[in-house]
Design a protein around this motif. Structure first.
Motif, PDB file in Angstrom:
ATOM      1  N   THR A  74       0.869  -1.057   0.082  1.00 21.51           N
ATOM      2  CA  THR A  74      -0.054  -0.167   0.099  1.00 21.51           C
ATOM      3  C   THR A  74       0.984   1.284   0.018  1.00 21.51           C
ATOM      4  O   THR A  74       0.677   2.131  -0.764  1.00 21.51           O
ATOM      5  N   HIS A  75       1.896   1.206   0.658  1.00 25.89           N
ATOM      6  CA  HIS A  75       2.920   2.208   0.915  1.00 25.89           C
ATOM      7  C   HIS A  75       3.422   2.718  -0.444  1.00 25.89           C
ATOM      8  O   HIS A  75       3.719   3.776  -0.973  1.00 25.89           O
ATOM      9  N   HIS A  76       3.953   1.707  -1.245  1.00 21.05           N
ATOM     10  CA  HIS A  76       4.885   1.571  -2.492  1.00 21.05           C
ATOM     11  C   HIS A  76       3.787   2.121  -3.610  1.00 21.05           C
ATOM     12  O   HIS A  76       3.770   3.025  -4.297  1.00 21.05           O
ATOM     13  N   ASP A  77       2.506   1.594  -3.444  1.00 18.15           N
ATOM     14  CA  ASP A  77       1.454   2.146  -4.393  1.00 18.15           C
ATOM     15  C   ASP A  77       1.216   3.480  -4.403  1.00 18.15           C
ATOM     16  O   ASP A  77       0.793   4.241  -5.244  1.00 18.15           O
ATOM     17  N   GLN A  78       1.127   3.960  -3.129  1.00 16.03           N
ATOM     18  CA  GLN A  78       0.844   5.468  -2.935  1.00 16.03           C
ATOM     19  C   GLN A  78       2.097   6.343  -3.321  1.00 16.03           C
ATOM     20  O   GLN A  78       2.044   7.314  -3.715  1.00 16.03           O
ATOM     21  N   GLU A  82       3.134   9.356  -6.794  1.00 11.03           N
ATOM     22  CA  GLU A  82       4.053  10.696  -6.775  1.00 11.03           C
ATOM     23  C   GLU A  82       5.251  10.585  -7.530  1.00 11.03           C
ATOM     24  O   GLU A  82       5.697  11.748  -8.328  1.00 11.03           O
ATOM     25  N   LEU A  83       6.215   9.610  -7.891  1.00 12.79           N
ATOM     26  CA  LEU A  83       7.344   9.263  -8.754  1.00 12.79           C
ATOM     27  C   LEU A  83       6.719   9.520 -10.137  1.00 12.79           C
ATOM     28  O   LEU A  83       7.585  10.411 -10.773  1.00 12.79           O
ATOM     29  N   VAL A  84       5.542   9.025 -10.874  1.00 13.75           N
ATOM     30  CA  VAL A  84       5.176   9.255 -12.090  1.00 13.75           C
ATOM     31  C   VAL A  84       4.815  10.757 -12.306  1.00 13.75           C
ATOM     32  O   VAL A  84       5.368  11.375 -13.359  1.00 13.75           O
ATOM     33  N   GLY A  85       4.244  11.365 -11.187  1.00 15.28           N
ATOM     34  CA  GLY A  85       4.034  12.843 -11.432  1.00 15.28           C
ATOM     35  C   GLY A  85       4.975  13.503 -11.367  1.00 15.28           C
ATOM     36  O   GLY A  85       5.351  14.656 -12.346  1.00 15.28           O
ATOM     37  N   SER A  86       6.322  13.151 -10.631  1.00 16.97           N
ATOM     38  CA  SER A  86       7.654  13.866 -10.502  1.00 16.97           C
ATOM     39  C   SER A  86       8.145  13.644 -12.218  1.00 16.97           C
ATOM     40  O   SER A  86       8.795  14.638 -12.485  1.00 16.97           O
ATOM     41  N   LEU A  87       8.169  12.420 -12.587  1.00 12.55           N
ATOM     42  CA  LEU A  87       8.763  12.311 -14.099  1.00 12.55           C
ATOM     43  C   LEU A  87       8.001  13.271 -14.919  1.00 12.55           C
ATOM     44  O   LEU A  87       8.734  13.599 -15.841  1.00 12.55           O
ATOM     45  N   LYS A  88       6.746  13.354 -14.921  1.00  8.27           N
ATOM     46  CA  LYS A  88       5.757  14.257 -15.786  1.00  8.27           C
ATOM     47  C   LYS A  88       6.660  15.493 -15.717  1.00  8.27           C
ATOM     48  O   LYS A  88       6.623  16.176 -16.891  1.00  8.27           O
ATOM     49  N   GLU A  89       6.726  15.806 -14.571  1.00  4.49           N
ATOM     50  CA  GLU A  89       7.226  17.262 -14.324  1.00  4.49           C
ATOM     51  C   GLU A  89       8.466  17.556 -15.070  1.00  4.49           C
ATOM     52  O   GLU A  89       8.804  18.601 -15.613  1.00  4.49           O
ATOM     53  N   PHE A  90       9.290  16.402 -14.967  1.00  2.81           N
ATOM     54  CA  PHE A  90      10.712  16.500 -15.370  1.00  2.81           C
ATOM     55  C   PHE A  90      10.520  16.579 -16.738  1.00  2.81           C
ATOM     56  O   PHE A  90      11.148  17.404 -17.414  1.00  2.81           O
ATOM     57  N   ARG A  91       9.803  16.009 -17.366  1.00  2.92           N
ATOM     58  CA  ARG A  91       9.529  15.930 -19.023  1.00  2.92           C
ATOM     59  C   ARG A  91       9.014  17.083 -19.363  1.00  2.92           C
ATOM     60  O   ARG A  91       9.612  17.771 -20.359  1.00  2.92           O
ATOM     61  N   GLU A  92       8.258  17.644 -18.657  1.00  2.00           N
ATOM     62  CA  GLU A  92       7.867  19.087 -19.172  1.00  2.00           C
ATOM     63  C   GLU A  92       8.815  20.284 -18.848  1.00  2.00           C
ATOM     64  O   GLU A  92       8.989  20.845 -20.037  1.00  2.00           O
ATOM     65  N   ALA A  93       9.436  19.936 -17.870  1.00  4.58           N
ATOM     66  CA  ALA A  93      10.582  20.938 -17.669  1.00  4.58           C
ATOM     67  C   ALA A  93      11.618  20.831 -18.679  1.00  4.58           C
ATOM     68  O   ALA A  93      12.145  21.803 -19.211  1.00  4.58           O
ATOM     69  N   GLN A  94      12.127  19.589 -19.120  1.00  7.69           N
ATOM     70  CA  GLN A  94      12.946  19.351 -20.157  1.00  7.69           C
ATOM     71  C   GLN A  94      12.337  19.904 -21.633  1.00  7.69           C
ATOM     72  O   GLN A  94      13.190  20.722 -22.352  1.00  7.69           O
ATOM     73  N   LEU A 110      13.841  11.205  -6.020  1.00  3.38           N
ATOM     74  CA  LEU A 110      14.285   9.663  -6.387  1.00  3.38           C
ATOM     75  C   LEU A 110      15.254   8.895  -5.253  1.00  3.38           C
ATOM     76  O   LEU A 110      15.153   7.781  -4.934  1.00  3.38           O
ATOM     77  N   ARG A 111      16.289   9.674  -5.084  1.00  4.60           N
ATOM     78  CA  ARG A 111      17.346   9.350  -3.716  1.00  4.60           C
ATOM     79  C   ARG A 111      16.425   9.207  -2.855  1.00  4.60           C
ATOM     80  O   ARG A 111      16.612   7.968  -1.909  1.00  4.60           O
ATOM     81  N   SER A 112      15.402   9.838  -2.122  1.00 12.92           N
ATOM     82  CA  SER A 112      14.632   9.370  -0.649  1.00 12.92           C
ATOM     83  C   SER A 112      13.690   8.242  -1.022  1.00 12.92           C
ATOM     84  O   SER A 112      13.601   7.502  -0.106  1.00 12.92           O
ATOM     85  N   LEU A 113      13.285   8.094  -2.197  1.00  9.92           N
ATOM     86  CA  LEU A 113      12.242   6.979  -2.444  1.00  9.92           C
ATOM     87  C   LEU A 113      13.299   5.591  -2.459  1.00  9.92           C
ATOM     88  O   LEU A 113      12.963   4.488  -1.864  1.00  9.92           O
ATOM     89  N   GLU A 114      14.523   5.699  -2.980  1.00 13.54           N
ATOM     90  CA  GLU A 114      15.439   4.557  -2.974  1.00 13.54           C
ATOM     91  C   GLU A 114      15.856   4.400  -1.553  1.00 13.54           C
ATOM     92  O   GLU A 114      16.024   3.231  -1.134  1.00 13.54           O
ATOM     93  N   GLN A 115      16.211   5.254  -0.662  1.00 14.74           N
ATOM     94  CA  GLN A 115      16.666   5.061   0.571  1.00 14.74           C
ATOM     95  C   GLN A 115      15.354   4.421   1.262  1.00 14.74           C
ATOM     96  O   GLN A 115      15.689   3.698   2.068  1.00 14.74           O
ATOM     97  N   LEU A 116      14.206   5.014   1.223  1.00 10.55           N
ATOM     98  CA  LEU A 116      13.428   4.332   1.819  1.00 10.55           C
ATOM     99  C   LEU A 116      13.002   3.033   1.453  1.00 10.55           C
ATOM    100  O   LEU A 116      12.525   2.269   2.335  1.00 10.55           O
ATOM    101  N   HIS A 117      13.107   2.870   0.306  1.00 14.88           N
ATOM    102  CA  HIS A 117      12.697   1.388  -0.336  1.00 14.88           C
ATOM    103  C   HIS A 117      13.872   0.478   0.318  1.00 14.88           C
ATOM    104  O   HIS A 117      13.511  -0.637   0.661  1.00 14.88           O
TER     105      HIS A 117
END
Length: 122
Positions: A74-78, A82-94, A110-117
């Motif tokens: 459940t936590h990862h699904d949540q 957020e990660l997909v949204g951040s990726l979309k923001e990055f693409r738009e920014a590019q 991404l680093r914080s998610l990797e550490q959490l994971h």
């Protein structure tokens, strides 16, 4: 004739005493077998109780692991949206050539998610 009747009765009495002795031995053997059977039943009951307790403990452990995994899923699904949204923001920014801040933001996220994971996996 009385002596003969008396002798006959004494033989019958001795035969009855022997039969009585044999019946007592048989009764004692049956009683001993009964006590052994009760003891075996008691031992089996104790073993069954022990096995049941071990199974309940294992079931409880499995339930805890299941709840933990459900929480993590459940936590990862949540976090995935957020990660997909951040990726979309990055693409738009590019696309808009303003990727500097968004890239750093995405890398930090991404680093914080990797550490959490990695903490959750351990």
């Amino acid at each position: 004739m009385c002596d003969q009747a008396l002798s006959h009765e004494e033989r019958r009495r001795k035969i009855l005493e022997i039969e009585m002795f044999e019946l007592r031995l048989h009764f004692e053997n049956v009683t001993l077998e009964c006590h052994e059977a009760k003891s075996n039943i008691g031992d089996l009951t104790l073993k069954q109780d022990k096995d049941t307790a071990e199974l309940r403990k294992a079931l409880g452990t499995n339930e805890i692991w299941t709840k933990e995994m459900e929480y993590r899923i459940t936590h990862h699904d949540q976090q995935n949206p957020e990660l997909v949204g951040s990726l979309k923001e990055f693409r738009e920014a590019q696309i808009q050539n303003a990727g500097g801040n968004s890239l750093k933001k995405l890398q930090n996220r991404l680093r914080s998610l990797e550490q959490l994971h990695s903490q959750n996996v351990q």
